[in-house]
Scaffold this motif. Structure first.
Motif, PDB file in Angstrom:
ATOM      1  N   PHE A 153      67.914  12.141  70.752  1.00 33.29           N
ATOM      2  CA  PHE A 153      67.818  11.132  69.697  1.00 33.29           C
ATOM      3  C   PHE A 153      66.978   9.941  70.164  1.00 33.29           C
ATOM      4  O   PHE A 153      66.027   9.532  69.483  1.00 33.29           O
ATOM      5  N   PHE A 154      67.299   9.385  71.316  1.00 35.56           N
ATOM      6  CA  PHE A 154      66.599   8.194  71.779  1.00 35.56           C
ATOM      7  C   PHE A 154      65.195   8.497  72.302  1.00 35.56           C
ATOM      8  O   PHE A 154      64.373   7.592  72.407  1.00 35.56           O
ATOM      9  N   GLN A 155      64.917   9.762  72.622  1.00 32.01           N
ATOM     10  CA  GLN A 155      63.568  10.141  73.051  1.00 32.01           C
ATOM     11  C   GLN A 155      62.660  10.479  71.873  1.00 32.01           C
ATOM     12  O   GLN A 155      61.439  10.598  72.051  1.00 32.01           O
ATOM     13  N   ASP A 156      63.237  10.644  70.687  1.00 32.41           N
ATOM     14  CA  ASP A 156      62.431  10.959  69.513  1.00 32.41           C
ATOM     15  C   ASP A 156      61.418   9.850  69.268  1.00 32.41           C
ATOM     16  O   ASP A 156      61.756   8.655  69.261  1.00 32.41           O
ATOM     17  N   LYS A 157      60.175  10.229  69.069  1.00 29.10           N
ATOM     18  CA  LYS A 157      59.097   9.251  68.938  1.00 29.10           C
ATOM     19  C   LYS A 157      59.338   8.288  67.783  1.00 29.10           C
ATOM     20  O   LYS A 157      59.138   7.072  67.903  1.00 29.10           O
ATOM     21  N   LYS A 158      59.810   8.821  66.648  1.00 37.94           N
ATOM     22  CA  LYS A 158      60.053   7.958  65.485  1.00 37.94           C
ATOM     23  C   LYS A 158      61.189   6.978  65.752  1.00 37.94           C
ATOM     24  O   LYS A 158      61.117   5.796  65.382  1.00 37.94           O
ATOM     25  N   VAL A 159      62.238   7.461  66.391  1.00 41.52           N
ATOM     26  CA  VAL A 159      63.390   6.600  66.683  1.00 41.52           C
ATOM     27  C   VAL A 159      62.990   5.512  67.674  1.00 41.52           C
ATOM     28  O   VAL A 159      63.309   4.324  67.486  1.00 41.52           O
ATOM     29  N   LYS A 160      62.302   5.903  68.739  1.00 42.94           N
ATOM     30  CA  LYS A 160      61.867   4.914  69.736  1.00 42.94           C
ATOM     31  C   LYS A 160      60.993   3.848  69.103  1.00 42.94           C
ATOM     32  O   LYS A 160      61.165   2.650  69.360  1.00 42.94           O
ATOM     33  N   ASN A 161      60.060   4.267  68.289  1.00 43.15           N
ATOM     34  CA  ASN A 161      59.156   3.325  67.631  1.00 43.15           C
ATOM     35  C   ASN A 161      59.933   2.382  66.712  1.00 43.15           C
ATOM     36  O   ASN A 161      59.678   1.167  66.689  1.00 43.15           O
TER      37      ASN A 161
END
Length: 409
Positions: free
Chosen positions: A348-356
């Protein structure tokens, strides 16, 4: 030696040991062997057989398992084919379920041609025996969070070997087609924002994919209105502003149930035109959506509000066919294991959209306007708190890396 045999020996450390033989054959063995396969390497002892004994010692994570595969003596074409099937079942688990393996074969007078035949048949038939998980979408989206979660599920599953994109290069069908294909069995799984209707018609996996962030909404507004919401401190301050929404979207009734005015369109692209033409005041989007949208829709003079966060419970869930409780239970069990060992949160936290989103949205600096979702099922209400991301209290990603390290020691 035939190169196929040499390759197999090199890969599996096969020891061709002493030859042994016993009495006559038993056709009941095939059923026993299949039961052994289903029971995940339980010992299987046929009553009578001329046999090869293949002893497999497996090392899987921290546990070792041993199993004995016994095949019929290859005296007839039928028994050779049966041997190939049993041998294929054994190798399928060896190659795809264990980290490393040693194997010893003790056999009647050993025929390398027959052994090669088994290996070739195994290689050719593996795709027929493997079970793909049929999903919508396309391979170019494979780095998105739902695909990453399903890929990890496949790695842990003892029932599926691969992911297959049911729509091929087309990638996406209409949503109505996706729903129909779930019911028809052409798809195994789909994902969408939940609603009572979806939970009635399909079987939901009650583990939020985006940990509740789909219900955390930032407002896309016109650039000239970037301070429009700076005075807002309470839900009532919001009620005279008009939101742009899809007419059939699951959260549109949630906004209306909270007395928020809504301007609707059936077509998603039209919502940006409506906002630019002042037919609505803002377009509420999930925290990982607005920046890429305003960049894509750069023909309009739009920006993301920096003052307010609308928040309501509306999880993004996986769904399977209504009566496929075996699959839903299997996915739930694996996801619970992933949550317990930290893999679910890591993805979850490594997902590009989530991080952004977490880097750009500054969630702790916003006024949170909580809305009630009167359409929640009891099952969603019963989802444990640890499955929801709380931007006010979760320190894992909202602090600088140096401070994160200090809080974890």
């Amino acid at each position: 030696m035939h190169p196929i045999i040499q390759t197999l020996i090199n890969q599996t450390n096969v020891d061709l040991g002493d030859f042994i033989s016993t009495a006559s054959t038993s056709t009941a063995f095939v059923t026993n062997a299949l039961k052994m396969q289903a029971n995940n390497f339980q010992f299987c002892t046929p009553t009578k057989t001329d046999k090869w004994i293949i002893t497999v010692k497996m090392y899987q994570k921290t546990q070792s398992k041993a199993a004995t595969y016994t095949t019929l003596a290859p005296t007839t074409l039928a028994s050779k084919i049966t041997n190939a099937i049993i041998f294929m079942l054994a190798l399928k688990n060896i190659f795809f379920s264990s980290d490393k393996m040693t194997m010893r074969i003790s056999s009647p007078p050993f025929n390398l041609f027959i052994f090669a035949f088994f290996v070739v048949l195994f290689s050719a038939a593996h795709s027929a025996w493997s079970t793909p998980l049929m999903i919508p979408g396309k391979a170019t989206n494979s780095k998105d969070l739902p695909y990453m979660l399903l890929n990890e599920f496949i790695q842990r599953s003892d029932r599926f070997d691969t992911i297959e994109f049911a729509y091929g290069d087309k990638g996406e069908a209409s949503f109505s087609q996706t729903l129909a294909d779930i019911n028809a069995g052409a798809l195994d799984i789909m994902w969408t924002a939940t609603s009572k209707d979806y939970e009635t018609d399909f079987q939901a996996i009650y583990i939020p994919i985006y940990q509740g962030t789909l219900g955390m909404r930032l407002a896309i507004i016109n650039q000239n209105d970037k301070h429009k919401f700076s005075h807002i401190t309470h839900k009532d301050d919001f009620l005279h502003y008009v939101a742009c929404q899809g007419k059939l979207w699951a959260d549109t009734p949630i906004l209306e149930a909270n007395n928020i005015l809504v301007a609707k369109s059936l077509k998603y692209p039209n919502l940006f035109k409506m906002l630019s033409a002042d037919r609505c005041d803002y377009f509420p989007r999930a925290i990982f959506e607005p920046w890429s949208e305003i960049e894509r829709e750069n023909q309009y003079n739009l920006t993301v509000d920096t003052h307010v966060l609308l928040r309501y419970t509306m999880p993004f869930l996986f769904f399977v066919k209504k009566d496929n409780t075996e699959l839903s239970d299997h996915i739930t069990q694996v996801f619970q294991e992933m949550k317990k060992d930290g893999t679910f949160d890591t993805l979850f936290f490594q997902d590009k959209k989530v991080k952004n989103a977490l880097e750009l949205s500054h969630l702790r600096d916003r006024i949170i306007i909580d809305l009630n979702n009167p359409f929640l099922s009891q099952e969603v209400k019963n989802i444990p708190p640890e499955y929801w991301f709380d931007p006010m209290n979760d320190n894992r990603t909202l602090l600088p890396p140096s401070l994160q390290e200090k809080t974890t020691h």
